[in-house]
Scaffold this active site. Structure first.
Site, PDB file in Angstrom:
ATOM      1  N   ASP A  17       2.042   5.022   2.718  1.00  0.00           N
ATOM      2  CA  ASP A  17       3.176   4.725   3.570  1.00  0.00           C
ATOM      3  C   ASP A  17       3.324   3.248   3.877  1.00  0.00           C
ATOM      4  O   ASP A  17       2.609   2.307   3.819  1.00  0.00           O
ATOM      5  CB  ASP A  17       2.977   5.483   4.791  1.00  0.00           C
ATOM      6  CG  ASP A  17       4.482   5.725   5.627  1.00  0.00           C
ATOM      7  OD1 ASP A  17       5.406   5.309   4.998  1.00  0.00           O
ATOM      8  OD2 ASP A  17       4.199   5.993   6.773  1.00  0.00           O
ATOM      9  N   GLY A  20       9.085   0.761   2.754  1.00  0.00           N
ATOM     10  CA  GLY A  20      10.325   0.403   3.055  1.00  0.00           C
ATOM     11  C   GLY A  20      10.085  -0.758   3.939  1.00  0.00           C
ATOM     12  O   GLY A  20      10.742  -1.606   4.032  1.00  0.00           O
ATOM     13  N   ARG A  21       9.206  -0.708   5.309  1.00  0.00           N
ATOM     14  CA  ARG A  21       9.098  -1.818   5.895  1.00  0.00           C
ATOM     15  C   ARG A  21       8.576  -2.927   5.286  1.00  0.00           C
ATOM     16  O   ARG A  21       8.854  -4.268   5.626  1.00  0.00           O
ATOM     17  CB  ARG A  21       8.067  -1.291   7.135  1.00  0.00           C
ATOM     18  CG  ARG A  21       8.841  -0.504   8.239  1.00  0.00           C
ATOM     19  CD  ARG A  21       7.855   0.243   8.839  1.00  0.00           C
ATOM     20  NE  ARG A  21       7.271   1.463   8.237  1.00  0.00           N
ATOM     21  CZ  ARG A  21       6.351   2.172   8.508  1.00  0.00           C
ATOM     22  NH1 ARG A  21       5.517   1.806   9.728  1.00  0.00           N
ATOM     23  NH2 ARG A  21       5.771   3.361   7.903  1.00  0.00           N
ATOM     24  N   ASN A  65      11.201  14.075   1.837  1.00  0.00           N
ATOM     25  CA  ASN A  65      11.828  12.803   1.095  1.00  0.00           C
ATOM     26  C   ASN A  65      13.069  12.768   0.587  1.00  0.00           C
ATOM     27  O   ASN A  65      13.868  11.874   0.277  1.00  0.00           O
ATOM     28  CB  ASN A  65      10.638  12.023   0.425  1.00  0.00           C
ATOM     29  CG  ASN A  65       9.583  11.561   1.326  1.00  0.00           C
ATOM     30  OD1 ASN A  65       8.288  11.322   0.656  1.00  0.00           O
ATOM     31  ND2 ASN A  65       9.878  11.184   2.765  1.00  0.00           N
TER      32      ASN A  65
HETATM   33  C1  IPE Z   1       4.911  10.496   4.015  1.00  0.00           C
HETATM   34  O1  IPE Z   1       5.521   9.386   4.612  1.00  0.00           O
HETATM   35  C2  IPE Z   1       5.116  10.854   2.733  1.00  0.00           C
HETATM   36  C3  IPE Z   1       4.716   9.977   1.960  1.00  0.00           C
HETATM   37  C4  IPE Z   1       4.152   8.918   1.977  1.00  0.00           C
HETATM   38  C5  IPE Z   1       4.747  10.372   0.446  1.00  0.00           C
HETATM   39  P1  IPE Z   1       6.793   9.364   5.311  1.00  0.00           P
HETATM   40  O2  IPE Z   1       7.544   7.895   5.725  1.00  0.00           O
HETATM   41  O3  IPE Z   1       7.993  10.157   4.483  1.00  0.00           O
HETATM   42  O4  IPE Z   1       6.576  10.059   6.694  1.00  0.00           O
HETATM   43  P2  IPE Z   1       7.432  10.025   8.177  1.00  0.00           P
HETATM   44  O5  IPE Z   1       8.720  10.430   7.950  1.00  0.00           O
HETATM   45  O6  IPE Z   1       7.148   8.856   8.758  1.00  0.00           O
HETATM   46  O7  IPE Z   1       6.576  11.101   8.668  1.00  0.00           O
HETATM   47  C1  IPE Z   2       6.368   5.411   1.585  1.00  0.00           C
HETATM   48  O1  IPE Z   2       7.007   4.414   2.197  1.00  0.00           O
HETATM   49  C2  IPE Z   2       6.879   5.964   0.263  1.00  0.00           C
HETATM   50  C3  IPE Z   2       7.625   7.299   0.218  1.00  0.00           C
HETATM   51  C4  IPE Z   2       7.645   8.043   1.374  1.00  0.00           C
HETATM   52  C5  IPE Z   2       8.444   7.669  -0.923  1.00  0.00           C
HETATM   53  P1  IPE Z   2       8.160   4.554   2.977  1.00  0.00           P
HETATM   54  O2  IPE Z   2       9.201   4.337   2.178  1.00  0.00           O
HETATM   55  O3  IPE Z   2       8.004   5.825   3.787  1.00  0.00           O
HETATM   56  O4  IPE Z   2       8.105   3.291   3.879  1.00  0.00           O
HETATM   57  P2  IPE Z   2       8.638   3.334   5.274  1.00  0.00           P
HETATM   58  O5  IPE Z   2       7.754   4.026   6.159  1.00  0.00           O
HETATM   59  O6  IPE Z   2       9.951   3.428   5.704  1.00  0.00           O
HETATM   60  O7  IPE Z   2       8.063   1.676   5.716  1.00  0.00           O
HETATM   61 MG    MG Z   3       7.487   6.018   5.734  1.00  0.00          MG
END
Ligand code: IPE
Ligand code: IPE
Ligand code: MG
Length: 237
Positions: A17, A20-21, A65
């Site tokens: 996780d 994105g950030r 997702n």
């Molecule tokens: C969990 O991360 C899923 C994966 C890392 C694949 P998310 O970013 O989807 O989880 P939430 O929405 O913060 O709970």
């Molecule tokens: C995890 O990173 C990857 C997936 C869930 C596919 P995120 O995309 O959830 O990153 P953040 O949590 O928005 O930073």
């Molecule tokens: Mg995330």
């Protein structure tokens, strides 16, 4: 960092996780974070192999997702597809068994075929099990197992009294792997987000604020040393 291999977890689950950030902090589109996250995945998988972790699961894409913007989902699928094209090389060289956790139905026929093929050709590899959880949800995992139980009862393979924890465990997507005993979640979030809710019943959790694209072998060493200190009681004293 010095590691105590006798105290290694048998199965580490990585909730990858923070992609994105990571990108947003740099003023980049989120997809750049996923690209960098895919690199972190390669780096950490290689390191797990080198130090001798026997079972690893990488949570790459959850059943939830799909609700993200289509462009982001597409970008993640492209990165995943790229990995499918190189995964066979890793599994051959490292004698690793590849397992994809989750319902493969929503993927393109081409990707589905690649996953099935990779699972099949690496079936007898036994240096380590490498699971990638895509379109994975812990609840979906259980629903799938329940469906299998119903089918087995209907077909007369099992009786009501045969339904126990062992049977359910044997019908989960993770049937070829031991329970996860260390769940690592970077990015500062402290939740499971539908990851292995059955298999992590007695798992230890390790959280860090580091974002997944910045996750390094040194971060993993910290988690392993922390895990080695834990007093696991399993309900006993
Ligand atoms: C969990 O991360 C899923 C994966 C890392 C694949 P998310 O970013 O989807 O989880 P939430 O929405 O913060 O709970
Ligand atoms: C995890 O990173 C990857 C997936 C869930 C596919 P995120 O995309 O959830 O990153 P953040 O949590 O928005 O930073
Ligand atoms: Mg995330």
């Amino acid at each position: 960092m010095l590691l105590n291999k006798d105290k290694f977890p048998v199965h580490i689950g990585f909730i990858m996780d923070g992609n994105g950030r990571w990108a947003q902090k740099k003023g980049l589109p989120r997809t750049f974070g996923h690209k960098e996250g895919a690199q972190a995945f390669r780096r950490i998988l290689k390191y797990c192999y080198e130090i001798g972790i026997k079972n690893v699961t990488f949570y790459a894409f959850s059943t939830e997702n799909w609700s993200r913007p289509k462009a982001e989902v597409d970008a993640i699928m492209t990165l995943f597809n790229d990995y499918l094209d190189e995964a066979g090389d890793f599994s051959d060289k490292k004698d690793a068994r590849l397992i994809f956790l989750g319902d493969k139905a929503p993927f393109s026929p081409d990707m589905r075929q690649k996953m099935i093929e990779l699972e099949k050709v690496s079936e007898n590899n036994d240096a380590m099990n490498v699971a990638i959880a895509v379109n994975y949800g812990g609840r979906d995992d259980i629903v799938y197992a329940v469906r299998s139980v119903v089918k087995m009862i209907r077909e007369g393979f099992v009786k009501d009294e045969d339904i126990n924890e062992e049977l359910i465990t044997s019908l989960l997507y993770t049937k070829n792997m031991p329970d996860v005993d260390l769940v690592i979640r970077p990015s500062g979030e402290k939740r499971l987000s539908n990851f292995m809710i059955w298999q992590s019943a007695y798992a230890e959790f390790y959280y860090t604020d580091v974002l997944w694209p910045d996750f390094t072998p040194n971060e993993l060493d910290k988690a392993l040393n922390d895990f080695a200190q834990r007093n696991r009681r399993f309900g006993g004293v």
